[in-house]
Each structure stands twice: as structure tokens, then as C-alpha cells.
Design a protein around this motif. Structure first.
Motif, PDB file in Angstrom:
ATOM      1  N   UNK A   1       1.138  -2.711   7.246  1.00 11.05           N
ATOM      2  CA  UNK A   1       0.717  -1.716   6.261  1.00 11.05           C
ATOM      3  C   UNK A   1      -0.696  -2.042   5.798  1.00 11.05           C
ATOM      4  N   UNK A   2      -1.398  -1.081   5.211  1.00 12.98           N
ATOM      5  CA  UNK A   2      -2.766  -1.350   4.768  1.00 12.98           C
ATOM      6  C   UNK A   2      -2.806  -2.157   3.476  1.00 12.98           C
ATOM      7  N   UNK A   3      -3.856  -2.971   3.339  1.00 15.36           N
ATOM      8  CA  UNK A   3      -4.052  -3.658   2.063  1.00 15.36           C
ATOM      9  C   UNK A   3      -4.455  -2.697   0.961  1.00 15.36           C
ATOM     10  N   UNK A   4      -5.078  -1.583   1.328  1.00 13.92           N
ATOM     11  CA  UNK A   4      -5.499  -0.573   0.357  1.00 13.92           C
ATOM     12  C   UNK A   4      -4.392   0.459   0.186  1.00 13.92           C
ATOM     13  N   UNK A   5      -3.482   0.179  -0.716  1.00 15.08           N
ATOM     14  CA  UNK A   5      -2.395   1.092  -1.042  1.00 15.08           C
ATOM     15  C   UNK A   5      -1.831   0.690  -2.391  1.00 15.08           C
ATOM     16  N   UNK A   6      -1.038   1.583  -2.981  1.00 10.82           N
ATOM     17  CA  UNK A   6      -0.340   1.223  -4.215  1.00 10.82           C
ATOM     18  C   UNK A   6       0.717   0.179  -3.885  1.00 10.82           C
ATOM     19  N   UNK A   7       0.986  -0.686  -4.809  1.00 14.06           N
ATOM     20  CA  UNK A   7       1.864  -1.833  -4.590  1.00 14.06           C
ATOM     21  C   UNK A   7       3.277  -1.429  -4.147  1.00 14.06           C
ATOM     22  N   UNK A   8       3.687  -0.205  -4.456  1.00  7.32           N
ATOM     23  CA  UNK A   8       5.037   0.235  -4.105  1.00  7.32           C
ATOM     24  C   UNK A   8       5.287   0.175  -2.602  1.00  7.32           C
ATOM     25  N   UNK A   9       4.252   0.410  -1.792  1.00  4.14           N
ATOM     26  CA  UNK A   9       4.430   0.368  -0.343  1.00  4.14           C
ATOM     27  C   UNK A   9       4.904  -1.015   0.083  1.00  4.14           C
ATOM     28  N   UNK A  10       4.256  -2.047  -0.436  1.00  6.02           N
ATOM     29  CA  UNK A  10       4.632  -3.418  -0.102  1.00  6.02           C
ATOM     30  C   UNK A  10       5.962  -3.804  -0.752  1.00  6.02           C
ATOM     31  N   UNK A  11       6.212  -3.316  -1.945  1.00  3.46           N
ATOM     32  CA  UNK A  11       7.481  -3.616  -2.613  1.00  3.46           C
ATOM     33  C   UNK A  11       8.668  -3.129  -1.785  1.00  3.46           C
ATOM     34  N   UNK A  12       8.525  -1.961  -1.185  1.00  5.24           N
ATOM     35  CA  UNK A  12       9.617  -1.409  -0.380  1.00  5.24           C
ATOM     36  C   UNK A  12       9.910  -2.296   0.820  1.00  5.24           C
ATOM     37  N   UNK A  13       8.854  -2.831   1.437  1.00  4.38           N
ATOM     38  CA  UNK A  13       9.036  -3.732   2.577  1.00  4.38           C
ATOM     39  C   UNK A  13       9.798  -4.979   2.141  1.00  4.38           C
ATOM     40  N   UNK A  14       9.368  -5.570   1.038  1.00  6.08           N
ATOM     41  CA  UNK A  14      10.025  -6.777   0.545  1.00  6.08           C
ATOM     42  C   UNK A  14      11.454  -6.507   0.090  1.00  6.08           C
ATOM     43  N   UNK A  15      11.699  -5.314  -0.432  1.00  2.00           N
ATOM     44  CA  UNK A  15      13.032  -4.986  -0.938  1.00  2.00           C
ATOM     45  C   UNK A  15      14.093  -5.007   0.154  1.00  2.00           C
ATOM     46  N   UNK A  16      13.715  -4.715   1.403  1.00  2.71           N
ATOM     47  CA  UNK A  16      14.688  -4.760   2.496  1.00  2.71           C
ATOM     48  C   UNK A  16      14.701  -6.125   3.183  1.00  2.71           C
ATOM     49  N   UNK A  17      13.902  -7.053   2.670  1.00  2.00           N
ATOM     50  CA  UNK A  17      13.890  -8.403   3.217  1.00  2.00           C
ATOM     51  C   UNK A  17      12.914  -8.621   4.348  1.00  2.00           C
ATOM     52  N   UNK A  18      12.099  -7.609   4.663  1.00  2.00           N
ATOM     53  CA  UNK A  18      11.107  -7.738   5.729  1.00  2.00           C
ATOM     54  C   UNK A  18       9.823  -8.362   5.185  1.00  2.00           C
ATOM     55  N   UNK A  19       8.913  -8.711   6.088  1.00  2.00           N
ATOM     56  CA  UNK A  19       7.648  -9.357   5.723  1.00  2.00           C
ATOM     57  C   UNK A  19       6.513  -8.349   5.842  1.00  2.00           C
ATOM     58  N   UNK A  20       5.763  -8.122   4.768  1.00  2.00           N
ATOM     59  CA  UNK A  20       4.593  -7.225   4.865  1.00  2.00           C
ATOM     60  C   UNK A  20       3.430  -7.921   5.549  1.00  2.00           C
ATOM     61  N   UNK A  21       2.802  -7.226   6.486  1.00  2.00           N
ATOM     62  CA  UNK A  21       1.615  -7.727   7.169  1.00  2.00           C
ATOM     63  C   UNK A  21       0.481  -6.765   6.846  1.00  2.00           C
ATOM     64  N   UNK A  22      -0.458  -7.209   6.029  1.00  2.00           N
ATOM     65  CA  UNK A  22      -1.519  -6.338   5.541  1.00  2.00           C
ATOM     66  C   UNK A  22      -2.686  -6.303   6.529  1.00  2.00           C
ATOM     67  N   UNK A  23      -3.203  -5.097   6.773  1.00  2.00           N
ATOM     68  CA  UNK A  23      -4.355  -4.945   7.663  1.00  2.00           C
ATOM     69  C   UNK A  23      -5.429  -4.124   6.967  1.00  2.00           C
ATOM     70  N   UNK A  24      -6.602  -4.118   7.571  1.00  2.00           N
ATOM     71  CA  UNK A  24      -7.753  -3.465   6.966  1.00  2.00           C
ATOM     72  C   UNK A  24      -7.735  -1.953   7.220  1.00  2.00           C
TER      73      UNK A  24
END
Length: 373
Positions: free
Chosen positions: A89-112
Motif C-alpha cells: 500500500x502507499x505511504x501517502x494515505x489515511x491511516x485507516x488503510x494500514x489499520x485494515x491490513x493490521x486488523x486481519x493480521x497481515x503485514x503492511x508494506x509501504x511504497x512510494x
């Protein structure tokens, strides 16, 4: 107390009160209808809105849920993405995008992101793929869709799920296709400030995969069987779009196209009148943008916002701290994202609303020009 440059009424970042006043009579009828029948969870209003929103998004179906963050989490859960998986997912996004990834137990990988649009860079996505990568989230930020052609190609090449975060893109198109219709599934938010906003929280999942929609509906309803409400086949959760909010959204949906068109008019006037030191984020020619936000880059943000404050003009920053630099995600090692990080120090959101007048846009431009002197 700030001394105003001019004696004029304030210009809010978003005039929600005026937006709702334009449909106040219809909202009153909707409220009376729900209050009258007394069914406040589920029912005809929710079904009616789900059907209308699916038709609007040009997809097979939609499932109303409690909010946009839940919508993304439910898409990921419905796709069986969880522990051991990585999601790009992009680093430039609202935090909810990353929260959803973490909520299912997956690992967020931020890209430019891309320099011109500040949307996720498909080449950066491809470079981030590993044997553990399960999905990519295309965030349609500021009202503009990400490059779905290239992202679909990357997802197809590596066998990844492509999820759309369409929380800021109600009605947007990419190469003619609506937001929410190209990926495996999409999450929408109906937070009050969105282009299609409820009078509280709300969200929806859209997809052309009816089987996926069925799984998501069951997960969002406590894992309940579709044939026996007293049997729970899976471990689910509670995430429902309230009946009243569905009724409100049904009132507002028919006005969305004209309001989005008005937003485009406002943005066109900004582009024509803003001083040269204020540079709007670019629109890709393949995109039909709905301008949820009017995001610009400025040289000196502190002095710029002071100039806006002096003229009683609202502003925002979306977002000053990128997700990969948030303390909440410190455990996930991320390389520097230079475009995202440079933009975070310069971006500024100007007033944007379907109720804005051309005179108000010009007042904003004039205040910015005065602030540069």
C-alpha cells in the motif's frame, strides 16, 4: 485573535451544513419514514441503498457496513488474507488503510507514490513483491483513481488480489470504469465529509464477485449462515450500515453526479486563478476526478496557512505524517519513501465543496497571492 485582511464571511474547508441544507426536506422525510416504521437495523432502506449504490458503481453488488475502515478489513478477510501475508500500500494515505491490513493480521508494506499525482507507484509495487505478498491496495486519494491499468497488470503478473480503497473517490472513473469496479473488491467510506456522506459513520464494499460479497456479508453479520440465522458457520463480527444512514444516503446519491461536476468546476477555477507558487496536484488525463480534496503544493506552508487564517479561509493537511512514519507502524521496517516524505512537508488542502461559488474560489486565490508578498 487573528486580524482579518478583509471583512467577509469565512470560507470553510467543507461546508457540510450548506450541503445538507440543499436536501433538508428530503432528509426530514427519510427520518420520519424510519422513525415511523421503527426498524432501525437492516430492512428495506439498506437493501434499497445497496442496490442503488451497486448500480451507481457499475458492479454486481454492494454490502453496507459500519464504516470505511471496516469495509477494507472485510474485503481483506473475505479474500482470506491474514497472518503470514504481506499487503502493499502507499505511504501517502489515511491511516485507516494500514489499520485494515493490521486488523486481519497481515503485514503492511509501504511504497512510494508518483511525483505528479501522489498516488501509488505501480513500479514501486512491483519492486516490493515477495513470496509472501498476497494483495495490493490501490488508494484512490483526493478523489482521483490510481493507475488501474498498470496495477491490474502487476497484480495479474504476480497472482495478487487488487483491493481498491475508494473512500475518497465516490463516482470517479479511470479509463471509463467507476471506482470500485476494477479490483477484486473495494471499500467505500460514507463519513460525513466524503463526497457521498452520511449523517454519521457508514461504509460499503463493492465487487463483481458475488461469492466474495456473500462471504463479506456473513462475516459482517457475526458469521451467520445465509439460510439459518441461528447458525454461525464462521467467526464473524458486527459491522452494519444503520437503516437511518442508508435512508440518508439514498437521498443524497441522486445528487452525487451533479455535485461531483460542481467540484470539477471549482477545481478548474483554482487552476486558472491560483498564484504560481501554489501548484495543484496533477490530474491524469485518463482519470475523471471527483476532487474530494483540493490539494496543492506550496513553498512555505506555515506562512501560507497564516495568510489563509487572516482571511478566515479554512484549510487542512492530508497528510502531514505519512503512514510509514507513524509510531503505530514502527515495527514494520520501511525504506525511505522520498516522494511521499517530500510532499508531506508541502501539501495543503484548500476549501472544496459542491456549494462553493466562483467568487469564493477567487477570494482563496487572492489571499494566497497576498500571502506571498
Amino acid at each position: 485573535m487573528t486580524t482579518l485582511d478583509v471583512d467577509q464571511s469565512p470560507i470553510p474547508l467543507l461546508d457540510l451544513a450548506e450541503i445538507n441544507r440543499t436536501v433538508s426536506a428530503e432528509l426530514d422525510l427519510a427520518w420520519r419514514g424510519v422513525r415511523g416504521h421503527g426498524h432501525f437495523v437492516g430492512g428495506a432502506e439498506v437493501e434499497r441503498f445497496e442496490s442503488a449504490f451497486a448500480e451507481f458503481c457499475e458492479v454486481a453488488g454492494a454490502v453496507g457496513v459500519a464504516n470505511g475502515t471496516d469495509a477494507l478489513e472485510l474485503v481483506l478477510a473475505g479474500l482470506d488474507i491474514g497472518p503470514g501475508d504481506e499487503v502493499v500500500l502507499p505511504g501517502n494515505t489515511f491511516i485507516a488503510t494500514a489499520e485494515a491490513v493490521c486488523a486481519v493480521g497481515a503485514v503492511p508494506v509501504f511504497v512510494d507514490v508518483l511525483e505528479d499525482t501522489l498516488l501509488i507507484d505501480p513500479d514501486a509495487v512491483a519492486a516490493a513483491v515477495t513470496s509472501r505478498t498476497a494483495a495490493v491496495i490501490a488508494v484512490h486519494l483526493y478523489g482521483q483513481m490510481a493507475d488501474m491499468d498498470r496495477l491490474l497488470a502487476v497484480a495479474g503478473r504476480y497472482g495478487l488480489a487488487l483491493v481498491e480503497d475508494a473512500a475518497q473517490a465516490h463516482g470517479a472513473r479511470w479509463s471509463g470504469r467507476r471506482a470500485g469496479s476494477s479490483g477484486h473488491g473495494a471499500g467505500f467510506s460514507f463519513y460525513p465529509g466524503k463526497n457521498l456522506g452520511a449523517l454519521g459513520d457508514g461504509g460499503a464494499v463493492t465487487s463483481n464477485d458475488r461469492e466474495l460479497l456473500g462471504r463479506i456479508r456473513r462475516i459482517a453479520d457475526h458469521g451467520r449462515s445465509s439460510t439459518d440465522r441461528h447458525r454461525h458457520d464462521i467467526r464473524g463480527r458486527n459491522s452494519r450500515l444503520d437503516t437511518l444512514q442508508a435512508a440518508v444516503l439514498s437521498v443524497k446519491l441522486p445528487h452525487l453526479e451533479s455535485q461531483n461536476a460542481r467540484r470539477r468546476t471549482v477545481m478548474a477555477e483554482y487552476r486558472a486563478t491560483l498564484p504560481t507558487h501554489v501548484v495543484p496536484v496533477a490530474d491524469d488525463p485518463r482519470s475523471e476526478t471527483v476532487h474530494h480534496l483540493a490539494v496543492v503544493r506550496v513553498r512555505d506552508r506555515d506562512s501560507t496557512v497564516k495568510a489563509l487564517d487572516r482571511s478566515a479561509i479554512g484549510w487542512g493537511i492530508h497528510y502531514p505524517v505519512p503512514c510509514h512514519r507513524q509510531p503505530a507502524f514502527a515495527e514494520f521496517r520501511t525504506a525511505a519513501l522520498p516522494i511521499t516524505e517530500a510532499a508531506a512537508g508541502r501539501i495543503l488542502s484548500l476549501p472544496m465543496s459542491p456549494t462553493m461559488t466562483i467568487d469564493q474560489v477567487r477570494r482563496v486565490a487572492s489571499a494566497l497571492a497576498r500571502g506571498a508578498r
